[in-house]
Design a protein around this motif. Sequence first.
Motif, PDB file in Angstrom:
ATOM      1  N   ALA A 274      56.338  35.797  31.779  1.00  0.00           N
ATOM      2  CA  ALA A 274      55.278  35.541  30.800  1.00  0.00           C
ATOM      3  C   ALA A 274      54.168  34.703  31.434  1.00  0.00           C
ATOM      4  CB  ALA A 274      55.853  34.810  29.588  1.00  0.00           C
ATOM      5  N   ASN A 275      52.971  34.911  30.939  1.00  0.00           N
ATOM      6  CA  ASN A 275      51.822  34.175  31.464  1.00  0.00           C
ATOM      7  C   ASN A 275      51.677  32.855  30.692  1.00  0.00           C
ATOM      8  OD1 ASN A 275      49.549  33.616  33.010  1.00  0.00           O
ATOM      9  ND2 ASN A 275      48.166  34.664  31.573  1.00  0.00           N
ATOM     10  N   ASN A 276      52.698  32.004  30.882  1.00  0.00           N
ATOM     11  CA  ASN A 276      52.692  30.675  30.273  1.00  0.00           C
ATOM     12  C   ASN A 276      53.496  29.743  31.167  1.00  0.00           C
ATOM     13  OD1 ASN A 276      55.433  31.233  29.712  1.00  0.00           O
ATOM     14  ND2 ASN A 276      54.931  31.991  27.650  1.00  0.00           N
ATOM     15  N   LEU A 277      53.616  28.472  30.779  1.00  0.00           N
ATOM     16  CA  LEU A 277      54.285  27.507  31.638  1.00  0.00           C
ATOM     17  C   LEU A 277      55.719  27.920  31.941  1.00  0.00           C
ATOM     18  CD1 LEU A 277      54.199  24.825  33.166  1.00  0.00           C
ATOM     19  CD2 LEU A 277      54.849  23.664  31.025  1.00  0.00           C
ATOM     20  N   HIS A 278      56.421  28.387  30.946  1.00  0.00           N
ATOM     21  CA  HIS A 278      57.801  28.825  31.191  1.00  0.00           C
ATOM     22  C   HIS A 278      57.833  29.990  32.194  1.00  0.00           C
ATOM     23  CE1 HIS A 278      61.951  29.928  30.455  1.00  0.00           C
ATOM     24  NE2 HIS A 278      61.553  31.174  30.196  1.00  0.00           N
ATOM     25  N   GLY A 279      56.971  30.938  32.034  1.00  0.00           N
ATOM     26  CA  GLY A 279      56.929  32.072  32.944  1.00  0.00           C
ATOM     27  C   GLY A 279      56.532  31.662  34.355  1.00  0.00           C
ATOM     28  N   TRP A 280      55.563  30.714  34.474  1.00  0.00           N
ATOM     29  CA  TRP A 280      55.127  30.292  35.802  1.00  0.00           C
ATOM     30  C   TRP A 280      56.265  29.576  36.539  1.00  0.00           C
ATOM     31  CZ3 TRP A 280      50.464  27.672  32.977  1.00  0.00           C
ATOM     32  CH2 TRP A 280      49.579  28.697  32.554  1.00  0.00           C
ATOM     33  N   ILE A 281      56.981  28.697  35.810  1.00  0.00           N
ATOM     34  CA  ILE A 281      58.085  27.988  36.434  1.00  0.00           C
ATOM     35  C   ILE A 281      59.197  28.974  36.833  1.00  0.00           C
ATOM     36  CG2 ILE A 281      59.927  26.314  36.054  1.00  0.00           C
ATOM     37  CD1 ILE A 281      58.006  24.767  34.224  1.00  0.00           C
ATOM     38  N   SER A 282      59.506  29.923  35.959  1.00  0.00           N
ATOM     39  CA  SER A 282      60.572  30.907  36.242  1.00  0.00           C
ATOM     40  C   SER A 282      60.226  31.762  37.455  1.00  0.00           C
ATOM     41  CB  SER A 282      60.794  31.797  35.015  1.00  0.00           C
ATOM     42  OG  SER A 282      61.213  31.036  33.908  1.00  0.00           O
ATOM     43  N   GLU A 283      58.970  32.193  37.546  1.00  0.00           N
ATOM     44  CA  GLU A 283      58.569  33.013  38.696  1.00  0.00           C
ATOM     45  C   GLU A 283      58.591  32.190  39.965  1.00  0.00           C
ATOM     46  OE1 GLU A 283      54.931  36.020  40.087  1.00  0.00           O
ATOM     47  OE2 GLU A 283      54.881  35.047  38.097  1.00  0.00           O
ATOM     48  N   SER A 284      58.143  30.961  39.908  1.00  0.00           N
ATOM     49  CA  SER A 284      58.176  30.089  41.083  1.00  0.00           C
ATOM     50  C   SER A 284      59.596  29.857  41.559  1.00  0.00           C
ATOM     51  CB  SER A 284      57.521  28.732  40.746  1.00  0.00           C
ATOM     52  OG  SER A 284      56.153  28.909  40.489  1.00  0.00           O
ATOM     53  N   LEU A 285      60.540  29.659  40.633  1.00  0.00           N
ATOM     54  CA  LEU A 285      61.937  29.472  41.008  1.00  0.00           C
ATOM     55  C   LEU A 285      62.499  30.707  41.713  1.00  0.00           C
ATOM     56  CD1 LEU A 285      63.323  27.611  37.852  1.00  0.00           C
ATOM     57  CD2 LEU A 285      63.206  26.697  40.179  1.00  0.00           C
ATOM     58  N   ALA A 286      62.106  31.918  41.259  1.00  0.00           N
ATOM     59  CA  ALA A 286      62.571  33.150  41.900  1.00  0.00           C
ATOM     60  C   ALA A 286      62.062  33.221  43.336  1.00  0.00           C
ATOM     61  CB  ALA A 286      62.097  34.373  41.103  1.00  0.00           C
ATOM     62  N   ILE A 287      60.799  32.847  43.561  1.00  0.00           N
ATOM     63  CA  ILE A 287      60.228  32.866  44.910  1.00  0.00           C
ATOM     64  C   ILE A 287      60.884  31.789  45.765  1.00  0.00           C
ATOM     65  CG2 ILE A 287      58.120  32.523  46.243  1.00  0.00           C
ATOM     66  CD1 ILE A 287      56.566  33.630  43.812  1.00  0.00           C
ATOM     67  N   MET A 288      61.076  30.605  45.199  1.00  0.00           N
ATOM     68  CA  MET A 288      61.714  29.505  45.926  1.00  0.00           C
ATOM     69  C   MET A 288      63.128  29.885  46.366  1.00  0.00           C
ATOM     70  SD  MET A 288      60.389  26.429  43.436  1.00  0.00           S
ATOM     71  CE  MET A 288      61.604  25.229  43.984  1.00  0.00           C
ATOM     72  N   LYS A 289      63.862  30.596  45.507  1.00  0.00           N
ATOM     73  CA  LYS A 289      65.211  31.022  45.849  1.00  0.00           C
ATOM     74  C   LYS A 289      65.185  32.003  47.013  1.00  0.00           C
ATOM     75  CE  LYS A 289      69.342  33.135  43.856  1.00  0.00           C
ATOM     76  NZ  LYS A 289      69.966  33.716  42.618  1.00  0.00           N
ATOM     77  N   ALA A 290      64.221  32.948  46.986  1.00  0.00           N
ATOM     78  CA  ALA A 290      64.104  33.941  48.059  1.00  0.00           C
ATOM     79  C   ALA A 290      63.709  33.286  49.373  1.00  0.00           C
ATOM     80  CB  ALA A 290      63.087  35.015  47.670  1.00  0.00           C
ATOM     81  N   LYS A 291      62.934  32.205  49.317  1.00  0.00           N
ATOM     82  CA  LYS A 291      62.453  31.540  50.524  1.00  0.00           C
ATOM     83  C   LYS A 291      63.350  30.375  50.954  1.00  0.00           C
ATOM     84  CE  LYS A 291      58.665  34.005  50.759  1.00  0.00           C
ATOM     85  NZ  LYS A 291      58.364  34.916  51.904  1.00  0.00           N
ATOM     86  N   GLY A 292      64.375  30.073  50.153  1.00  0.00           N
ATOM     87  CA  GLY A 292      65.283  28.988  50.524  1.00  0.00           C
ATOM     88  C   GLY A 292      64.708  27.612  50.234  1.00  0.00           C
ATOM     89  N   ILE A 293      63.834  27.517  49.252  1.00  0.00           N
ATOM     90  CA  ILE A 293      63.245  26.221  48.880  1.00  0.00           C
ATOM     91  C   ILE A 293      64.040  25.650  47.705  1.00  0.00           C
ATOM     92  CG2 ILE A 293      61.162  25.069  48.050  1.00  0.00           C
ATOM     93  CD1 ILE A 293      59.560  27.396  49.306  1.00  0.00           C
ATOM     94  N   PRO A 294      64.598  24.439  47.836  1.00  0.00           N
ATOM     95  CA  PRO A 294      65.400  23.859  46.748  1.00  0.00           C
ATOM     96  C   PRO A 294      64.525  23.412  45.577  1.00  0.00           C
ATOM     97  CG  PRO A 294      65.142  22.261  48.481  1.00  0.00           C
ATOM     98  CD  PRO A 294      64.520  23.531  48.994  1.00  0.00           C
ATOM     99  N   GLY A 295      65.165  23.320  44.404  1.00  0.00           N
ATOM    100  CA  GLY A 295      64.455  22.863  43.199  1.00  0.00           C
ATOM    101  C   GLY A 295      65.061  23.496  41.975  1.00  0.00           C
ATOM    102  N   SER A 296      64.849  22.840  40.829  1.00  0.00           N
ATOM    103  CA  SER A 296      65.390  23.332  39.572  1.00  0.00           C
ATOM    104  C   SER A 296      64.281  23.427  38.534  1.00  0.00           C
ATOM    105  CB  SER A 296      66.491  22.396  39.065  1.00  0.00           C
ATOM    106  OG  SER A 296      65.942  21.126  38.734  1.00  0.00           O
TER     107      SER A 296
END
Length: 242
Positions: free
Chosen positions: A137-159
């Motif tokens: 979704a194009n909102n804060l929840h969607g931005w955080i969720s998409e960032s977490l998916a990219i971070m997981k693929a790149k091996g960047i920690p965070g919740s």
Amino acid sequence: MSASSIPGRIRRLNKNQKLSAAGISTVAAAALSLSLVPGSAQAESESQAISGAPVVFASAAGAPQAKTIQSSLIEQHSTAEQLVKAADAAKAEKAAAVKAKAEAASKVKAQAEAEKAAAERGTQAASRSEARTPVFANNLHGWISESLAIMKAKGIPGSYDGLHRNIMRESSGNPNAVNGWDINAINGVPSIGLLQVIKPTFDAYHVSGTPHSQYDPVANITAAANYAADKYGSIDNVNSAY
């Protein structure tokens, strides 16, 4: 008048005259018989010789002709066999050509079907991949969720909690927020975006696959999480200005 002098009457012969006539007839008959017998024998002999001669001549003269006819027949038979063999060879060659053409057409058809099937599988796979790709979704929840998916693929920690907490402290969830009063702003490099990242930091920690813009919410969150992981181990460890 006597009988001999009467016209139209045959004069009678006396006994002596009759005997003389009979003798003459007998001699003439004998002579004729003798003359005819040798002639008849000679004629028969000649007839037999003549009738035998053609057999000899025909046999001698017909042998070469018979051989010629036999040779001609053999030659004709050989020619006929050659024609039959040639016809069979032509028929076999034609059948082979038809078979080769059919096999080639079958291979082309099989290849086309295989390519079509592969394309369909690729389309289906792409469809399944698209179906599996989450739509954020194009909102804060969607931005955080998409960032977490990219971070997981790149091996960047965070919740999610660590990102959300720092975003709310830094920008209150506004992707266009700009700090115009701190030291960075005074130095001409204001902090921008959800996690208030300055331009040099954003450029150094930008994550490939995201837009190269500080105002892009996903790019801003991911770059800040990458910087926090390098400096603090994780964005979860950041609880104040960083």
